[in-house]
Motif scaffolding. Structure first.
Motif, short mmCIF file in Angstrom:
data_model
loop_
_atom_site.label_atom_id
_atom_site.label_comp_id
_atom_site.label_asym_id
_atom_site.label_seq_id
_atom_site.Cartn_x
_atom_site.Cartn_y
_atom_site.Cartn_z
N ASN A 400 1.49 2.35 -1.04
CA ASN A 400 2.66 1.51 -0.79
C ASN A 400 3.82 1.80 -1.75
O ASN A 400 4.90 1.23 -1.58
CB ASN A 400 2.27 0.04 -0.91
CG ASN A 400 1.42 -0.43 0.27
OD1 ASN A 400 1.53 0.09 1.37
ND2 ASN A 400 0.57 -1.42 0.02
N GLY A 405 8.17 3.75 4.94
CA GLY A 405 6.98 3.12 5.49
C GLY A 405 6.86 3.41 6.97
O GLY A 405 6.82 2.49 7.79
N LEU A 425 -1.50 -1.89 4.17
CA LEU A 425 -0.47 -0.87 3.98
C LEU A 425 0.84 -1.32 4.62
O LEU A 425 0.85 -1.88 5.72
CB LEU A 425 -0.92 0.47 4.59
CG LEU A 425 -2.21 1.06 4.05
CD1 LEU A 425 -2.46 2.42 4.68
CD2 LEU A 425 -2.19 1.16 2.53
N ARG A 426 1.95 -1.05 3.96
CA ARG A 426 3.28 -1.42 4.45
C ARG A 426 3.89 -0.23 5.18
O ARG A 426 4.83 0.41 4.70
CB ARG A 426 4.15 -1.87 3.29
CG ARG A 426 3.65 -3.12 2.59
CD ARG A 426 3.82 -4.36 3.45
NE ARG A 426 5.25 -4.67 3.64
CZ ARG A 426 5.69 -5.57 4.50
NH1 ARG A 426 4.85 -6.20 5.30
NH2 ARG A 426 6.98 -5.81 4.60
#
Length: 470
Positions: A400, A405, A425-426
């Motif tokens: 991250n 992203g 997770l972003r």
């Protein structure tokens, strides 16, 4: 050499109002492969006016009419697939054996998929006594990139016309022939005049004119964060909708119980697609520190199997990058990694042996640390950075630790375990244990990777507004 002097306005090929031509370079031979008009804001004015005039009737077209147009577009491109693929190879340098599927047939499949997904949109929903209706946003300005030029046009234009919108397209000036092929396909498919309009030129002139034009209701761009920020700035004057896909620095996270050999092979193949010139490439390989040496040997073996050379040669598996500026930038980032203390596993910043011409970059793998430039900046070339971690929490923190992203991958002993990690997770699109990308699922990202989603019904809905009636 291919020479184009016209643009498509209101269903007719017309001379551009701009002065001069843009030269398109073949990245393998370093010779000029094509020329296209260097357009002006007057071209955008004509295109936006035509799109605005056509919107009323096209927005009231039936779903069956739109489905038929999308299928006819797909058929037209499929009939010319060989010529289109060879032209794209001359512009990009991607090996023909790969480009036919990656660039051309993927476009055909995407248009047919969009036609199917169009019927799945909830156009009218009752909420009590109120009718909630989905209405097309209006005139769409589409600004597309050079790395997958035809598919990106289909992703934006296909979804927009499916939604009932009309379009002004600025195809990329770096690899512009796809936009001309697509424009010709719209005529073959019988798309009414003015629904699709093509203007040619550079970003500062044409792209900015589209984003600022008062008759353009929404701008959809795939490009750099700087370009996306500029589009937002210009669009804000009229409070336009924007959809932006702006790149990535995607993690390929291998847990201690994950299949390391498959993860390395799949991840490098993903990162090296199109010579690494893909926004969602898995360019950061996160592995347990206890398995670092094993990872490096696996990565070295995979990377060194790539064959650089003539993209029309069936033996070639990796072509050049797009131009000299991009080649020099990639090599500069590799050098910066070495200067910051990264370990070179294979590759490097030098010109590949036996290739005196062409903008080639050695397939490169380095082992580094999370804050190095090679682990933070989008390189957009065939470069993967291995990042070792000690604990699961540290791995997620590293994954991250990016201003982007867009995509990612997780490898674990079970899909359920991988999904649990993926939820932390972003990032917008996450593959687990080597699962294929689902072209009907939404594509788009968090943070600097952009705003909005493409693909499937989600991509169509990006070009719709809600109306509450009753």
């Amino acid at each position: 050499m291919i020479e184009r002097r016209d643009i498509l306005i209101d269903g007719a090929w017309l001379p551009s109002a701009g002065d001069g031509m843009i030269e398109v370079e073949n990245p393998v031979t370093e010779e000029i492969a094509a020329t296209v008009p260097r357009g002006s804001a007057k071209d955008v004015e004509r295109a936006a006016t035509a799109a605005h005039a056509a919107f009323g009737s096209w927005s009231r077209s039936t779903l069956d009419e739109r489905v038929q147009v999308l299928r006819s577009l797909a058929d037209s491109i499929e009939k010319r697939a060989d010529d289109i693929s060879r032209t794209i190879v001359s512009e990009l340098g991607e090996p023909l054996s790969i480009a036919t599927a990656h660039q051309t047939l993927s476009t055909v499949n995407h248009l047919r998929s969009t036609a199917e997904e169009l019927t799945k949109v909830d156009w009218d929903v009752r909420v009590g006594d109120t009718l909630v209706h989905r209405a097309p946003v209006g005139v769409v300005g589409a600004i597309t990139p050079w790395n997958v030029p035809l598919l990106m046009i289909a992703m934006k234009v296909g979804a927009a016309i499916a939604a009932g919108c009309t379009v002004v397209l600025k195809g990329t000036e770096v690899a512009p022939m796809s936009s001309y092929y697509f424009a010709e396909a719209t005529l073959d498919a019988g798309l009414p005049a003015g629904v699709f309009n093509l203007v040619s030129g550079d970003g500062p002139t044409i792209g900015e004119a589209i984003a600022a034009h008062p008759l353009v209701d929404m701008v959809s761009l795939t490009g750099s964060p700087r370009a996306g920020s500029r589009v937002m700035e210009l669009a804000s004057a009229d409070v336009k909708r924007v959809a932006l896909e702006l790149g990535g620095k995607s993690p390929n996270l291998v847990l201690p119980d994950g299949d390391l050999e498959r993860a390395v092979a799949t991840g490098i193949a993903d990162a090296f697609r199109n010579s690494g010139q893909v926004c969602g490439g898995l360019t950061r390989l996160l592995v347990p520190r206890s398995r670092l040496a094993e990872t490096e040997e696996l990565a070295r073996a995979v990377a060194e199997k790539y064959v650089l050379g003539d993209p029309f040669d069936a033996r070639t598996t990796l072509g050049p990058v797009i131009n000299a500026a991009q080649r020099d930038r990639i090599r500069g980032l590799i050098r910066s990694g070495l200067e910051e203390g990264a370990r070179l596993v294979t590759g490097g910043p030098e010109q590949p042996d036996g290739l005196e011409r062409g903008y080639f970059v050695k397939p490169t793998v380095l082992t580094g640390s999370p804050r190095m430039r090679i682990a933070q900046e989008e390189i957009f070339g065939p470069v993967v950075t291995i990042l070792p971690y000690e604990t699961e929490d540290e791995a997620i923190t590293i994954a991250n630790d990016s201003k982007y992203g867009l995509a990612g991958a997780v490898w674990a002993a079970s899909d359920e375990r991988a999904r649990d990690i993926a939820l932390r997770l972003r990032t917008g699109r996450i593959r687990i244990n080597g699962s294929p990308v689902n072209p009907r699922a939404p594509h788009g990202g968090f943070k600097l990777s952009g705003i909005g989603r493409e693909n499937g019904r989600f991509g169509i809905e990006e070009f719709l507004e809600y109306q509450s009636i009753g």
